[in-house]
Design an enzyme around this catalytic site. Structure first.
Site, short mmCIF file in Angstrom:
data_model
loop_
_atom_site.label_atom_id
_atom_site.label_comp_id
_atom_site.label_asym_id
_atom_site.label_seq_id
_atom_site.Cartn_x
_atom_site.Cartn_y
_atom_site.Cartn_z
N CYS A 58 -41.51 -34.19 -46.78
CA CYS A 58 -40.75 -34.58 -45.89
C CYS A 58 -39.52 -35.49 -46.73
O CYS A 58 -39.97 -36.51 -47.30
CB CYS A 58 -41.33 -35.51 -44.84
SG CYS A 58 -40.04 -36.19 -43.66
N TYR A 89 -31.56 -27.39 -40.01
CA TYR A 89 -32.99 -27.88 -40.09
C TYR A 89 -34.02 -27.08 -38.95
O TYR A 89 -35.10 -27.00 -39.57
CB TYR A 89 -33.01 -29.58 -39.45
CG TYR A 89 -34.25 -30.23 -39.44
CD1 TYR A 89 -34.77 -30.77 -40.70
CD2 TYR A 89 -34.96 -30.24 -38.13
CE1 TYR A 89 -36.24 -31.16 -40.61
CE2 TYR A 89 -36.40 -31.12 -38.21
CZ TYR A 89 -36.82 -31.45 -39.37
OH TYR A 89 -38.03 -32.09 -39.40
N GLU A 101 -37.35 -28.94 -48.35
CA GLU A 101 -36.67 -30.08 -48.25
C GLU A 101 -36.55 -30.78 -49.47
O GLU A 101 -37.52 -31.09 -50.09
CB GLU A 101 -37.46 -30.83 -47.24
CG GLU A 101 -37.13 -30.27 -45.75
CD GLU A 101 -37.70 -31.21 -44.68
OE1 GLU A 101 -38.05 -32.58 -45.34
OE2 GLU A 101 -38.00 -30.95 -43.40
N ASP A 136 -48.27 -32.27 -43.15
CA ASP A 136 -47.03 -31.47 -43.07
C ASP A 136 -47.08 -29.91 -43.85
O ASP A 136 -47.24 -30.20 -44.91
CB ASP A 136 -45.66 -32.15 -43.69
CG ASP A 136 -45.46 -33.35 -42.93
OD1 ASP A 136 -45.80 -33.57 -41.95
OD2 ASP A 136 -44.81 -34.48 -43.54
N TYR A 141 -42.25 -27.92 -47.27
CA TYR A 141 -42.84 -29.18 -47.85
C TYR A 141 -43.39 -29.10 -49.28
O TYR A 141 -44.19 -29.85 -49.58
CB TYR A 141 -44.06 -29.93 -46.84
CG TYR A 141 -43.45 -29.89 -45.33
CD1 TYR A 141 -42.40 -30.75 -45.31
CD2 TYR A 141 -43.63 -29.23 -44.19
CE1 TYR A 141 -41.71 -31.07 -44.08
CE2 TYR A 141 -43.16 -29.37 -43.06
CZ TYR A 141 -42.35 -30.46 -42.94
OH TYR A 141 -41.91 -30.76 -41.46
N CYS A 204 -42.79 -41.36 -42.46
CA CYS A 204 -42.78 -41.24 -43.81
C CYS A 204 -44.27 -40.78 -44.27
O CYS A 204 -45.37 -41.77 -44.14
CB CYS A 204 -42.54 -42.59 -44.41
SG CYS A 204 -42.45 -42.40 -46.27
N CYS A 213 -48.81 -41.50 -64.31
CA CYS A 213 -48.04 -40.22 -64.94
C CYS A 213 -47.55 -40.91 -66.30
O CYS A 213 -46.58 -41.85 -66.38
CB CYS A 213 -46.86 -39.69 -64.17
SG CYS A 213 -46.01 -38.44 -65.14
#
Length: 221
Positions: A58, A89, A101, A136, A141, A204, A213
């Site tokens: 998202c 959208y 997205e 999602d 996504y 969110c 990482c």
């Protein structure tokens, strides 16, 4: 039940040639300025700045993470990587445009490097989930890095290899992130731009793997 299953399968599979929605010739309306910084979304951008593009689920939460990063000049959300020109959208949500997205990130490389942005990208989501991010589900996504130029493309691939090794050591799955040269970017509607600044308690779904990482060292010039 068959109907629901068929709809879900279409959402998690890219549309085949000829299946994508037709879209339109003209861009859809969007905001002119960034809601937080007031800077122009579409430029012109100051000389010396560079551009990056990331998809990590998202785009609402993803954009906030990048606009809060020191050295990022402006951000915008939109759609990229599909076949439908100038999608809405609602159209992308059907899975029949092929777009992800994404967040467009305009940054000052003297303050924040592309490698720094890659590190943020990898650690902020789970890049092993295919056509979904958490709850999602759908092609929109998917995890994606769209690179501007050969240097970004090489850096993105090297970072993927490094992070995949770290994920493997932690017992996680293989990375499914799409890495490709930057395609056309279509600005999303005004209400989606800087959504979480306008709606602080809005949705969110960003959630990383908890695996750090460590990017490969850049060779000295």
């Amino acid at each position: 039940m068959f109907f629901l299953s068929d709809m879900l399968n279409k959402k998690i599979q890219m549309p085949k040639p000829g299946e994508a929605l037709p879209g339109r010739d003209r861009p859809i309306p969007t905001a002119s300025d960034h809601f937080v910084s007031g800077r122009p979304l579409k430029g012109p951008y100051p000389e010396g700045l560079e551009t990056a593009m990331f998809g990590l689920g998202c785009f609402w939460g993803a954009e906030r993470m990048f606009w809060e990063t020191d050295g990022v000049w402006v951000t915008a959300v939109g759609y990229a990587g599909g076949a439908t020109p100038n999608p809405t959208y609602q159209e992308t949500c059907t899975g029949m445009t092929g777009h992800a997205e994404v967040v467009l990130v305009v940054f000052d490389p003297r303050i924040v490097s592309y490698a720094d942005l890659l590190k943020i990208f990898w650690e902020a989501h789970d890049p092993t989930q295919g056509m979904r991010q958490g709850n999602d589900v759908g092609t929109t996504y998917r995890s994606a890095i769209y690179a501007f130029g050969a240097e970004q493309l090489a850096a993105a691939q090297a970072s993927k290899d490094a992070y995949e090794a770290a994920l493997k050591a932690a017992g996680r799955g293989r990375i499914t992130t799409e890495i490709a040269p930057a395609p056309a970017f279509y600005f999303a509607e005004a209400e989606h731009q800087q959504y979480l600044a306008k709606n602080p308690y809005g949705y969110c779904n960003l959630k990383g793997t908890g695996v750090a990482c460590a990017l490969p060292a850049v060779p000295a010039a």
